[in-house]
Design an enzyme around this catalytic site. Sequence first.
Site, short mmCIF file in Angstrom:
data_model
loop_
_atom_site.label_atom_id
_atom_site.label_comp_id
_atom_site.label_asym_id
_atom_site.label_seq_id
_atom_site.Cartn_x
_atom_site.Cartn_y
_atom_site.Cartn_z
N PHE A 1 46.76 25.03 78.15
CA PHE A 1 45.43 24.49 78.84
C PHE A 1 45.77 24.11 80.18
O PHE A 1 46.47 23.62 80.56
CB PHE A 1 44.98 23.46 77.83
CG PHE A 1 43.56 22.93 78.24
CD1 PHE A 1 42.54 23.80 77.71
CD2 PHE A 1 43.38 21.90 79.11
CE1 PHE A 1 41.11 23.57 78.03
CE2 PHE A 1 41.89 21.75 79.41
CZ PHE A 1 40.87 22.50 78.93
N VAL A 2 44.80 24.77 81.04
CA VAL A 2 44.65 24.48 82.57
C VAL A 2 43.73 23.46 83.10
O VAL A 2 42.37 23.84 82.34
CB VAL A 2 44.90 25.52 83.20
CG1 VAL A 2 46.53 26.20 82.92
CG2 VAL A 2 44.15 26.72 83.13
N ARG B 1 37.55 19.80 87.62
CA ARG B 1 37.22 20.84 88.37
C ARG B 1 37.29 21.11 89.91
O ARG B 1 37.53 21.96 90.46
CB ARG B 1 35.58 21.22 88.02
CG ARG B 1 35.24 21.35 86.78
CD ARG B 1 33.72 21.98 86.61
NE ARG B 1 33.17 21.76 85.46
CZ ARG B 1 33.29 22.58 84.20
NH1 ARG B 1 34.24 23.80 84.45
NH2 ARG B 1 32.78 22.45 83.15
N ASP C 1 40.03 33.47 77.76
CA ASP C 1 40.84 32.95 76.66
C ASP C 1 40.91 33.83 75.52
O ASP C 1 41.63 34.81 75.50
CB ASP C 1 40.54 31.41 76.54
CG ASP C 1 41.46 30.68 75.57
OD1 ASP C 1 42.68 30.89 75.67
OD2 ASP C 1 41.23 29.80 74.85
N GLU D 1 34.25 35.02 86.16
CA GLU D 1 34.53 34.17 85.40
C GLU D 1 35.57 33.22 85.72
O GLU D 1 36.45 33.79 86.51
CB GLU D 1 34.72 34.33 83.98
CG GLU D 1 33.59 34.52 83.19
CD GLU D 1 33.50 33.20 82.32
OE1 GLU D 1 33.81 31.98 83.12
OE2 GLU D 1 33.16 32.85 81.23
N ASP D 2 35.72 32.14 85.31
CA ASP D 2 37.04 31.24 85.71
C ASP D 2 38.15 31.72 84.99
O ASP D 2 39.28 31.71 85.24
CB ASP D 2 36.78 29.72 85.41
CG ASP D 2 36.14 29.57 84.27
OD1 ASP D 2 35.85 30.41 83.39
OD2 ASP D 2 36.02 28.36 83.93
P1 IMP Z 1 36.90 32.38 75.61
O1 IMP Z 1 37.75 31.79 74.69
O2 IMP Z 1 37.55 33.51 76.44
O3 IMP Z 1 35.63 32.78 75.33
O4 IMP Z 1 36.72 31.19 76.55
C1 IMP Z 1 35.70 30.37 76.67
C2 IMP Z 1 35.51 29.28 77.82
O5 IMP Z 1 36.71 28.38 77.44
C3 IMP Z 1 36.17 29.48 79.15
O6 IMP Z 1 34.87 30.08 79.83
C4 IMP Z 1 36.32 28.21 79.71
O7 IMP Z 1 35.37 27.50 80.25
C5 IMP Z 1 37.07 27.55 78.60
N1 IMP Z 1 38.52 27.69 78.77
C6 IMP Z 1 39.27 28.49 77.98
N2 IMP Z 1 40.59 28.10 78.31
C7 IMP Z 1 40.57 27.06 79.12
C8 IMP Z 1 41.53 26.32 79.73
O8 IMP Z 1 42.81 26.44 79.92
N3 IMP Z 1 41.26 25.33 80.62
C9 IMP Z 1 39.81 25.08 80.81
N4 IMP Z 1 39.02 25.64 80.26
C10 IMP Z 1 39.17 26.73 79.45
MG MG Z 2 33.79 29.04 81.47
#
Ligand code: IMP
Ligand code: MG
Length: 188
Positions: free
Chosen positions: A165-166, A178, A116, A112-113
């Site tokens: 946020f990044v 991206r 969050d 995963e990237d």
């Molecule tokens: P989750 O909240 O861990 O489920 O993250 C869900 C998705 O939110 C991640 O896979 C990213 O695609 C997106 N995301 C969360 N934080 C960031 C950020 O700081 N920048 C860009 N995308 C984010």
């Molecule tokens: Mg993602």
Amino acid sequence: MAIPTTFADSMETVQVHDKTFVPFITAEQIQARVSELGALIDREYEGLKPMLIGVLNGSVIFMADLLRNIHTSCEIGFIRVSSYQGTETTGKVRNLIGLSENLEGRHVILVEDIIDTGDTAVYLIDEIRKKNPASLRFATMLFKPASLRQNITPDYVGFEIPPAFVVGYGLDYDGLGRNLADIYQLKS
Ligand code: IMP
Ligand code: MG
């Protein structure tokens, strides 16, 4: 790994849509860390033919770099999570697309990237477990521990970062950003 504190002076702020982002993690720092992660995976998966499964779109750059730093025999696949807001009672409905590989008995590493809240990671782990892999680990380029609301500990983490946020290195703001080689943080 700790949050890097040195930034290239030559890096400038970038504009993505209506927001300004400041340099945060340089491409050089990213490459050094991804190389370490590759070496770690090499040591731990030697001879196991791991299956790396990238989560589109965000993981595409990290996946490509990580892959080039893994020298033991491995396979790759990609999946996508589509989510939409369901009714008030069902809440957020998720759908996994593209999981066609047979994962039974395989050593799977989800790629995963960013983690969050951890909601996506937990959903993915639950779905992959249903495929009876021999083992399942989670690799993420970025991890925001302060935002976490799920009980999950990623196995391979590029960098732990604060909850801001990044963008860049696969991560987007509303579709853009991206393709930036470095990672940038929203200007506060
Ligand atoms: P989750 O909240 O861990 O489920 O993250 C869900 C998705 O939110 C991640 O896979 C990213 O695609 C997106 N995301 C969360 N934080 C960031 C950020 O700081 N920048 C860009 N995308 C984010
Ligand atoms: Mg993602």
